[in-house]
Design an enzyme around this catalytic site. Structure first.
Site, PDB file in Angstrom:
ATOM      1  NE  ARG A  34      -3.656   0.127   2.619  1.00 22.60           N
ATOM      2  CZ  ARG A  34      -4.567   0.258   2.536  1.00 22.60           C
ATOM      3  NH1 ARG A  34      -5.222  -0.851   1.673  1.00 22.60           N
ATOM      4  NH2 ARG A  34      -5.612   0.942   3.117  1.00 22.60           N
ATOM      5  N   GLY A  38      -6.483   7.657   7.988  1.00 22.86           N
ATOM      6  CA  GLY A  38      -7.311   8.904   7.171  1.00 22.86           C
ATOM      7  C   GLY A  38      -6.953   9.783   7.952  1.00 22.86           C
ATOM      8  CG  HIS A  41      -4.099  21.260 -32.102  1.00 21.98           C
ATOM      9  ND1 HIS A  41      -3.913  22.309 -32.868  1.00 21.98           N
ATOM     10  CD2 HIS A  41      -4.245  20.161 -32.805  1.00 21.98           C
ATOM     11  CE1 HIS A  41      -4.533  22.242 -33.538  1.00 21.98           C
ATOM     12  NE2 HIS A  41      -5.257  20.603 -34.032  1.00 21.98           N
ATOM     13  CE  LYS A  71      -3.620  -1.642  -6.372  1.00 21.64           C
ATOM     14  NZ  LYS A  71      -3.089  -1.697  -7.642  1.00 21.64           N
TER      15      LYS A  71
END
Ligand code: M6R
Length: 595
Positions: free
Chosen positions: A27, A103, A491, A590
């Site tokens: 993670r 969190g 462009h 992750k």
């Protein structure tokens, strides 16, 4: 992003917590720590910076006391530098409460000032530390009431060593239910092989786990079967998860189609959408919301839906949608795409769409994840756990499911639809043909290793593939790459073309093939090196490109599923040749569970 691990039971808790932190390494993290009760029944907290090896070294010879709780954490720094003090667990002034948190506590500055006013002493720069002092001051339940933000929390207390406190709001937390023992993890993958039953905590649920049982409320906890094969979370004989997952492509696509596609009969069944069939018949517009790789699969999905169903479709980055003043017409359905099912922006976009009373649908890989639970209906990818930080197999399966969904929603099945179904069914074999040439792609990666910048060019269905190919090499090899639509080259980006700026051109034989050849002429005229992905049997391309990688022919709408594979392999080989840890690229997590 950040990993939480915890255990209460009669086994050696510290070792279990460490073992599960290993499984959560993918993670992404920059420091790690554990808190446990040692054999002398004293509470210990050990934290180290860097890889888990450092933590394991610091813990050598230490063991935890049976029947007491242990917690651990891998931290991906948000508030405060990645150092030992800021690593979790954090503790209160008295060193009695130990807590890990995933969190963000949004009102932590206000709370910190309030607590400092009450003589609490802070050690770290993190938002998390506020929680420990809040619990010290007000107790667990009241502390939770005072915080604004997102959290998954695990807490142990010296005064109650046989209890493990948990809470969830916005960040995932799973409880593994064993025989008189409980495990907790921020990701169910860590629990595979340890338990067969799990509880995916819902937002607002909190409780306490002990040898005597669990008390979780206010909503009653639902025990579900954990359906993850522990082997899927192992590297097997592959040197990296990323390579293993790229090679799982054929099987991943087969799993996405299994029981859903019947190419012979010309039918598609999607059980997850059956409950909303009537609503689906009446939708006037589809809005696809996602981030990163999932967003790119959404771009391919837009083309698929508009081509196969005539359903006006718009794709938006979830991070933009959530704050946009975006007029929502009646009859709009939102389709959320997410591998992890926990991406903070995608989840916020889903909640906004739910709030607006849109029909919300999901294409999610992680079973039981927040997005899977909060969408009204949806289709699982069935790709198995994706451990490599760079999304590879999830992209393939998302594209497979999007094709199925588009076929499912198309009011009548034409000959073209039937051809797509037949082709989908044999696509896994064609992916295998590409994978068999991994060695050739490695040679190409060696040849192009000297370049520091790349242009990835594609048109139509190859445009999302170009974007995703460029993202892969950025993430894995830290090489600057820009994905561009072929028609946009004149462009602006054409100004960059010279002999040091190579183009990876997706130039397969489809309805925009000739247009791509014109782009390649323009690049060649400016001495830009070209590596082309082209269709087997193409006789023209070798004249324009310096190198060509040939892929089997398939129907245009399915080309992204096949054409991304050489680009995934190219990024993989490029990154490994540079000596990078491709499974854990720097600065990336992750699952991006914070904004
Ligand atoms: O889990 P999700 O599909 O919601 O994740 C979205 C992105 O964070 C993810 O695709 C990210 O871009 C990956 N690093 C791509 O390889």
């Amino acid at each position: 992003m950040c990993g939480i691990s915890g255990y209460i039971g009669k086994k050696e808790g510290l070792q279990i917590v460490l073992g599960n932190l290993r499984k959560l390494e993918y993670r992404g993290y920059d420091s790690a720590g554990v808190a446990f009760f040692n054999l002398g029944a004293n509470a210990e907290i050990i934290k180290t910076v860097g890889k888990l090896d450092n933590l394991e070294r610091a813990l050598r010879g230490k063991r935890s006391l049976s029947a007491t709780a242990a917690i651990g954490h891998t931290r991906w720094a948000t508030h405060g530098a990645p150092n030992q003090v800021n690593a979790h667990p954090h503790s209160d002034c008295r060193g009695e409460i130990f807590l890990v948190h995933n969190g963000i506590i949004e009102n932590y500055q206000d709370l910190k000032s309030e607590l400092i006013g009450k003589k609490h002493r802070f050690r770290s720069q993190t938002d998390t530390e506020v929680l420990t002092h809040l619990v010290e001051e007000y107790g667990f339940e009241w502390a939770l009431k005072k915080i604004v933000g997102a959290y998954a929390i695990a807490l142990i207390n010296k005064k109650e060593p046989q209890k493990l406190y948990i809470a969830r709001l916005g960040s995932p937390l799973v409880v593994g239910v064993g025989e008189k023992e409980y495990y907790i993890a921020s990701d169910p993958t860590a629990l595979a092989g340890l338990v067969k039953k799990v509880i995916y905590l819902k937002d607002g649920q909190r409780g306490v786990l002990s040898l005597g049982g669990l008390e979780i409320g206010p909503a009653r906890p639902k025990i579900e079967k954990l359906d993850i094969d522990p082997e899927q979370a192992q590297k097997g004989h592959f040197p990296h998860f990323m390579l293993k997952e790229i090679f799982e492509g054929p099987e991943v696509l087969r799993s996405a189609l299994r029981g859903r596609l019947s190419a012979d009969k010309g039918t598609v069944k999607l059980g997850g959408l059956e409950g909303v069939t009537d609503k689906l018949k009446n939708i006037k517009k589809l809005e696809i919301l996602a981030c990163g790789t999932s967003y790119y699969s959404g771009l391919a999905g837009e083309l698929l839906f508009e081509e196969l169903t005539n359903l006006p479709t718009e794709v938006m980055l979830a991070s933009e949608y959530r704050y946009a003043k975006h007029p929502i017409k009646k009859g709009t359905a939102a389709l959320l795409i997410s591998q992890s099912g926990e991406t903070a922006d995608t989840l916020a976009a889903l909640r906004k769409a739910n709030h607006q009373k849109n029909l919300t649908l999901g294409i999610v890989n992680a079973v039981g994840s927040s997005i899977a639970r909060e969408t009204v209906a949806g289709v699982y990818n069935h790709a198995g756990p994706e451990i490599g930080v760079a999304s590879t197999k999830a992209f393939l399966s998302q594209l497979g499911v999007l094709a199925l969904m588009a076929l499912y929603l198309s009011p009548k099945k034409t000959a073209a639809h039937r051809e797509i179904m037949r082709e989908l069914a044999i696509l896994p074999e064609k992916i295998k043909m590409v994978l068999a040439q991994s060695g050739k792609i490695k040679q190409l990666a060696k040849k192009y290793l000297k370049y520091k910048n790349f242009l990835y060019l594609g048109r139509g269905y190859n445009y999302p593939t170009a974007l995703e190919g460029a993202l892969k090499i950025k993430e894995i090899a830290y090489v600057h790459a820009e994905g561009y639509a072929g028609g946009e080259m004149k462009h602006g980006p054409i100004a960059l073309i010279d002999r040091d700026f190579p183009t990876v051109a997706l130039a397969t034989q489809n309805r925009v093939y000739e247009k791509m050849l014109s782009n390649l002429e323009e690049i060649k005229a400016r001495s830009g090196p070209i590596l082309a992905i082209a269709t087997v049997g193409d006789k023209k391309i070798a004249r324009l490109a310096n190198d060509v990688f040939y892929v089997p022919k398939t129907v245009e709408v399915l080309e992204p599923i096949l054409n991304i594979v050489p680009l995934q392999l190219f990024a993989y080989h490029f990154g490994t040749l540079c000596g990078y840890d491709v499974d854990k690229p720097r600065n990336l997590a992750k699952s991006v569970t914070v904004e």
